[in-house]
Every structure is written in structure tokens, then in C-alpha cells.
Design an enzyme around this catalytic site. Sequence first.
Site, PDB file in Angstrom:
ATOM      1  N   ASP A 180       1.556  -6.959 -54.957  1.00  0.00           N
ATOM      2  CA  ASP A 180       2.645  -8.388 -55.092  1.00  0.00           C
ATOM      3  C   ASP A 180       3.047  -9.218 -55.704  1.00  0.00           C
ATOM      4  O   ASP A 180       1.139  -9.396 -56.420  1.00  0.00           O
ATOM      5  CB  ASP A 180       2.063  -9.051 -53.323  1.00  0.00           C
ATOM      6  N   GLU A 212       4.757 -17.952 -58.433  1.00  0.00           N
ATOM      7  CA  GLU A 212       4.942 -17.816 -56.718  1.00  0.00           C
ATOM      8  C   GLU A 212       3.479 -18.120 -56.395  1.00  0.00           C
ATOM      9  O   GLU A 212       3.205 -18.950 -55.077  1.00  0.00           O
ATOM     10  CB  GLU A 212       5.709 -16.711 -56.393  1.00  0.00           C
ATOM     11  N   ASP A 235      10.044  -9.555 -52.586  1.00  0.00           N
ATOM     12  CA  ASP A 235       8.584  -9.155 -52.160  1.00  0.00           C
ATOM     13  C   ASP A 235       7.834  -8.592 -51.122  1.00  0.00           C
ATOM     14  O   ASP A 235       8.636  -7.773 -50.668  1.00  0.00           O
ATOM     15  CB  ASP A 235       8.202 -11.171 -52.157  1.00  0.00           C
TER      16      ASP A 235
END
Length: 363
Positions: A180, A212, A235
Site C-alpha cells: 500500500d 495520502e 489503491d
Amino acid sequence: MTFDVQKNLLNLLALDGISGHEHKIAAVMQQQFSQSAHQVWQDRLGNVVAQYGSRSPDAFRLMIFAHMDEVGFMVRKIEENGFLRFERVGGPAQITMSGSTVRLDGEHGPVHGCIGIKSYHFSKGDERTQPPGIEHLWIDIGAADKQDAARMGIKVGTPVCLYNPPQLLANDLVCSKALDDRLGCTALLGVAAAVEQLELDIALYLVASVQEEFNIRGILPVLRRVNPDMAIGIDITPSCDTPDLSDYSDVVINKGPGITCLNYHGRGTLAGLITPPELIAFLEKAAAEHQIPVQREVAPGVITETGYIQMEQDGIPCASLSIPCRYTHSPSEVASIRDLSDCIRLLTAIAQIEGQQFPVAAR
């Protein structure tokens, strides 16, 4: 040259970059984009933008993005005995902190360490079963004292990343920190390689974004320059094929990327995305035409930049593609290279659609 998905993913996973410190990943993204893009630039926050396809000012403008930063920590205090106190940057899973190995970006180069844990033999009661709060944790870099830590290039504010070199598992799976969203960054590079020799009807902007994990809004300055007609985020999303989540949803590894129907934070901001039904249908049609497996997902507790992008300008229609991932925000995330490849294939197919065929073209 054929794009090597696995090789590019492993190269990105070897790099460290918590929010606000994405420069190592940004340098790779910018270098690879520069081999094929019409134009590449980096804004003052560190977002990297690459332009492909039509250069007509009237062309439909599609922005595809993924974030470069990973969850991690930052040194808050150096104790006199050389141990380091720290704060979280983003949301690393607290339950996995004690005993984790870390890598610090010291002034003189990387410094390895571990997050201390009270020796099991001397632990009592709940200490053996309950994770301590971050205020009770420390990082051990082997320093003899505070001055020794300083000589190693460690200061207050030094970024700290989880350390777990990627390991290939069976059935096209990979285990690592920072999947991620290095999965998404790899997808951007894969799309860039795929469209390099294509004549696109649309103007395509690939954006590797910053911060983010910290504030979910680092990409916002890009919007005013790109002015997209539509945005698609890439994502991860929790894979629900493990024993603890098998009854939660049908999103699983090795069944293709997820198409987000709904996500939202739910713990404070309440921001999130409800994907317009016509965009879901558009993505599913493109996937079906190219025989690409996809899944639908509803994911409370997940939030990406789409929650804020959609509110910009006159409203920007947004969609999100999610790569299923086990053990999210831990040192040992697990995801599928096959799902990543399918995500690249779907995004490449979408990039080749004529602008007037996008469901938001007339807005």
C-alpha cells in the site's frame, strides 16, 4: 520492451518513503515516466505528473493516480541511553509494532533497528497478551547513548519505515511492507509502458501522489493544473479470504481488482466515495470486453483521495480500482501480482477508449 510487473514492483518495494519523504520513490517514477511521456513535472509538494495521449486542448482529460507514501514513524525524542521515542505517521497497525524491525533514513545513510518489546520472561499479566501503547514503545538502533545516536545521523524528525524485504509466496503472491501503495505505483508504470506507442484519443495524466497516508489531500494541488474530466484512483483494499474476515465480504486475492461502490473513513472526517453507477457500469463493461476479472467492493474504514477530489472544481467524477491485500498497514502485507497485472490491463483498456464514450464526457 515488455513491462516486467514483478521486477518493477520489487524495485519500488525496496525503497522507503513515509508521507512527506517520498523523494526516493518520486525519483524512480519521474525517471521512468520521462522515457515515454510528452511531459513530466513535479509540483512543490512532490507529486509527479506525466502526460500521455492527445495534446488537443479539447481532448477528454483522464487522471489516473496512486500514492507513493507508506505508513511509518518519525523520531520524537532521543533518550540519554540512545533509545528512540517515536510517533506514527499515518496508520501503521499498532498491534504489530512491538518486535518489528525498522529502517531509519539517517543523515549518513540507512540505520537499522527494532521496536523494543518487554522480555517475555519478565512480563506479567496483560503484558504478555496486550500490545502496549505507542507512548510506551521505543526503537533500539544499538546506540550506546544519545551522542552515539547523533553520530549515526539520527535526529528528532528522522523518518522511520517498517523493514521487511519482499518475499515471493506461492500462487503469484508477494509479502512485503508498503504494498500500500507501491502496487498502485507499479500499475502507473505499467500503464505508461503500455500506452507509450499508442495513439490515444484522450489526454491521459498519470499522477504519483504524496501524503495520502497522512492527510489524504496531498494530490489536491495537481487538480488545478490537470483539470481532469474524470479521475481513477488505484489503491489497496482488505482481502477477505483470511479466517478473520471470511464472512465480511467476497473480495479476495487472485480474483481481479475491486471496483469501489462505496468507501468512507467513518472515524472523524466522514469523507468517502459513492461511485456513480454509470462509472461502475463503464468499468465493468471494459473489463468484460477484455476478459479481465473484477470484483465489486463496499469498504467502510477505507478512504482514498477520491473522497476529496470529487469535491473540487465543479465536481470531478471519480472511480476507484482496489487491489485486494491481506494484513494491511502491517510489516507483512500480502497481495497478488496477478491482480496487479489485471489492474494494469484494465486501465490500459480504459485509456484507449474514445473521449466521447466516457459516461461523464458531456458533463
